[in-house]
Design an enzyme around this catalytic site. Structure first.
Site, PDB file in Angstrom:
ATOM      1  N   ASP A  85      -2.835 -12.972  -9.940  1.00 44.48           N
ATOM      2  CA  ASP A  85      -1.494 -13.237  -9.729  1.00 44.48           C
ATOM      3  C   ASP A  85      -1.624 -14.591  -8.743  1.00 44.48           C
ATOM      4  OD1 ASP A  85       1.331 -12.804  -9.000  1.00 44.48           O
ATOM      5  OD2 ASP A  85       0.673 -12.656  -7.016  1.00 44.48           O
ATOM      6  N   ASP A 125       1.407 -16.377  -6.544  1.00 39.60           N
ATOM      7  CA  ASP A 125       2.057 -16.181  -5.458  1.00 39.60           C
ATOM      8  C   ASP A 125       1.725 -15.504  -4.382  1.00 39.60           C
ATOM      9  OD1 ASP A 125       3.463 -18.758  -6.053  1.00 39.60           O
ATOM     10  OD2 ASP A 125       4.920 -17.486  -7.203  1.00 39.60           O
ATOM     11  N   GLY A 129      -6.639 -12.182  30.330  1.00 38.50           N
ATOM     12  CA  GLY A 129      -7.781 -11.972  29.823  1.00 38.50           C
ATOM     13  C   GLY A 129      -8.576 -11.999  31.050  1.00 38.50           C
ATOM     14  N   LYS A 153     -13.821  -5.634  31.568  1.00 30.48           N
ATOM     15  CA  LYS A 153     -14.561  -5.053  32.206  1.00 30.48           C
ATOM     16  C   LYS A 153     -14.946  -3.584  31.114  1.00 30.48           C
ATOM     17  CE  LYS A 153     -11.955  -5.708  36.620  1.00 30.48           C
ATOM     18  NZ  LYS A 153     -10.906  -5.228  37.368  1.00 30.48           N
ATOM     19  N   THR A 191     -13.180 -11.939  28.072  1.00 25.41           N
ATOM     20  CA  THR A 191     -12.145 -11.990  27.185  1.00 25.41           C
ATOM     21  C   THR A 191     -11.111 -12.911  27.436  1.00 25.41           C
ATOM     22  OG1 THR A 191     -10.690 -10.138  27.898  1.00 25.41           O
ATOM     23  CG2 THR A 191     -12.338  -9.736  26.278  1.00 25.41           C
ATOM     24  N   ASN A 238      -7.203 -14.270  26.298  1.00 25.76           N
ATOM     25  CA  ASN A 238      -6.034 -14.359  25.423  1.00 25.76           C
ATOM     26  C   ASN A 238      -5.353 -15.487  25.507  1.00 25.76           C
ATOM     27  OD1 ASN A 238      -6.005 -11.087  26.478  1.00 25.76           O
ATOM     28  ND2 ASN A 238      -5.272 -11.309  24.449  1.00 25.76           N
ATOM     29  N   GLU A 297      -8.020 -13.450  20.276  1.00 24.75           N
ATOM     30  CA  GLU A 297      -8.662 -13.052  21.455  1.00 24.75           C
ATOM     31  C   GLU A 297     -10.083 -13.398  21.308  1.00 24.75           C
ATOM     32  OE1 GLU A 297      -9.143  -9.144  24.489  1.00 24.75           O
ATOM     33  OE2 GLU A 297      -8.221  -8.900  22.325  1.00 24.75           O
ATOM     34  N   LEU A 324     -16.157 -14.795  25.329  1.00 24.89           N
ATOM     35  CA  LEU A 324     -17.074 -15.592  25.675  1.00 24.89           C
ATOM     36  C   LEU A 324     -18.472 -15.062  25.660  1.00 24.89           C
ATOM     37  CD1 LEU A 324     -14.355 -17.383  25.822  1.00 24.89           C
ATOM     38  CD2 LEU A 324     -15.555 -18.633  27.638  1.00 24.89           C
ATOM     39  N   TYR A 353      -8.478 -18.031  34.253  1.00 20.62           N
ATOM     40  CA  TYR A 353      -7.088 -18.189  34.139  1.00 20.62           C
ATOM     41  C   TYR A 353      -6.580 -19.244  34.237  1.00 20.62           C
ATOM     42  CZ  TYR A 353      -7.107 -13.025  35.167  1.00 20.62           C
ATOM     43  OH  TYR A 353      -7.620 -11.487  34.947  1.00 20.62           O
ATOM     44  N   ARG A 356     -16.063 -10.449   9.590  1.00 20.51           N
ATOM     45  CA  ARG A 356     -15.567  -9.257   8.892  1.00 20.51           C
ATOM     46  C   ARG A 356     -13.961  -9.245   8.966  1.00 20.51           C
ATOM     47  NH1 ARG A 356     -13.835  -5.366  12.569  1.00 20.51           N
ATOM     48  NH2 ARG A 356     -14.505  -5.659  14.766  1.00 20.51           N
ATOM     49  N   PHE A 391      -9.960   1.729  14.484  1.00 21.74           N
ATOM     50  CA  PHE A 391     -10.999   2.428  15.004  1.00 21.74           C
ATOM     51  C   PHE A 391     -10.059   3.593  15.587  1.00 21.74           C
ATOM     52  CE2 PHE A 391     -12.578  -1.680  14.712  1.00 21.74           C
ATOM     53  CZ  PHE A 391     -14.053  -1.474  14.221  1.00 21.74           C
TER      54      PHE A 391
END
Length: 383
Positions: A17, A19, A248, A254, A260, A262, A313, A316, A325, A338, A343
């Site tokens: 296909d 579109d 984050g 933690k 992390t 955001n 997200e 590091l 921040y 992936r 989960f």
């Protein structure tokens, strides 16, 4: 490249296909309708997206006229907006993995057909802006060349006939329910890449549901495998994204044991929408500190936390003893690991994230990826 499931069925040719499967037309459709509806004092809110995806232009127009109670016929709507669409065809981007797939199959001389509910002239125009596409398809069929478009199987049966192939030996790749219905009614195997988010459960008739064309594994269907995966990663043309860290380095950090961050999608929503939900990796720069770190990153809705908006997200891969921040975080994305997955437990999610971390850390030591650590964007002090 990771091991994949055993052969599903031997495919001798592939029917695609256009579109929503190969081309990212959704954004263009929304933009044109947003501008057009202003003339009637209406505001496009995207609620028709589920109704029109995969439909013929006329069916889509009927749905829009009815839902927005427009004082015009579906035919008049098509006549008015067709020129508007024509002005945008040159701007439609290929969906991630589309160009790679077409070139791969063509290089291995796998017969290819393009079958779309769009008119033939429109199809020809759209693909003309993508180098090598037109030459790759032995057969191209538009919705105006058959008596009934998808979900009728006529288009796919005609494509098989022109390819001199048995329907049972054809693999269809689609993005919509009408397309899946058409392919299965034609007696073909169907892989679906849903163009609308969170719609995977709607495609129970498909033989396989994948998140994006980046996740298509040809060897499952007896087709030549891609050879471009490196250490369980897929190299991508590098792209930049960044902004102030809005949250984050708190609960997530933690729980995960990884810092992390955001990022706001304001100002980069279009860029985020272009990339499938999944796990990517690359380099992260905190420009205030003029430091660069290894990074693995998710783009998506985070099924476990049931986010309603697509988020970015990054994690590091470095030990920090203080938060960051409000700092300007710059990212250079260099590869893909992936698709986004669901989960059942937080523990299983955390285990997978640590697996992603190991893959990214190992890959980023390869010259293929490590050279991008010196990208000036990462520590630029400019806004």
């Amino acid at each position: 490249m990771s091991a994949v499931n055993p052969l599903k069925k031997l495919a001798k040719c592939v029917l695609l296909d256009l579109d929503g499967t190969l081309l990212n037309t959704d954004g263009i459709v929304s933009e044109v309708l947003r501008i057009f509806l202003v003339k009637y004092g209406k505001q496009w809110d995207g609620r028709e997206a589920k109704k029109i995806v995969g439909k013929t232009p006329f069916e889509s127009a009927v749905a829009i006229v009815e839902d927005y109670e427009l004082p015009c016929s579906a035919t008049e709507l098509i006549s008015d907006i067709t020129p508007m669409f024509s002005n945008h065809w040159c701007n439609i981007k290929a969906l991630p993995g589309a160009d790679r797939l077409i070139k791969h199959l063509r290089s291995h001389e796998v017969p290819l057909a393009l079958a779309s509910n769009s008119p033939r002239e429109s199809i020809e125009t759209k693909i003309s802006f993508h180098h090598g596409w037109k030459e790759s398809f032995s057969v191209i069929i538009g919705g105006d060349e058959v008596s009934a478009g998808k979900p009728s199987p006529e288009m796919y049966l005609e494509a098989a006939k022109r390819l001199n192939a048995e329907p049972s030996g054809c693999l269809v790749i689609e993005d919509s329910l009408p397309g899946v219905t058409a392919g299965k009614a034609a007696g073909m195997e169907v892989v679906v890449v849903p163009s609308l988010p969170k719609q995977s459960n709607s495609f129970t008739a498909a033989d396989e549901v994948i998140n994006s064309l980046l996740d298509f594994r040809p060897e499952k269907w007896g087709l030549p495998p891609f050879q471009d995966w490196v250490e369980d990663t897929l190299p991508l043309t590098p792209w930049h994204i960044g902004g102030p860290v809005i949250k984050g380095f708190g609960r997530g950090s933690k729980v995960l044991g990884i810092p992390t961050a955001n990022l706001s999608t304001d100002g980069c929503a279009a860029l985020v929408s272009e990339h499938p939900a999944g796990v990517y990796f690359g380099w992260a720069g905190l420009s205030d500190r003029r430091m660069v770190y290894k990074m693995v990153m998710s783009i998506g809705w985070n099924p476990y936390f049931n986010n309603t908006e697509k988020t970015i997200e990054p994690w590091l891969l470095h030990d920090f003893d203080e938060d960051f921040y409000g700092e300007d975080l710059r990212l250079v994305i260099v590869g893909y690991i992936r698709p986004e997955a669901n989960f059942s437990t937080l523990d299983s999610l955390i285990a997978k994230i640590h697996e992603d971390r190991k893959i990214a850390e190992r890959a980023l030591d390869l010259p293929l990826y490590s050279k991008f650590k010196d990208d000036p964007y990462l520590i630029s002090s400019e806004a």
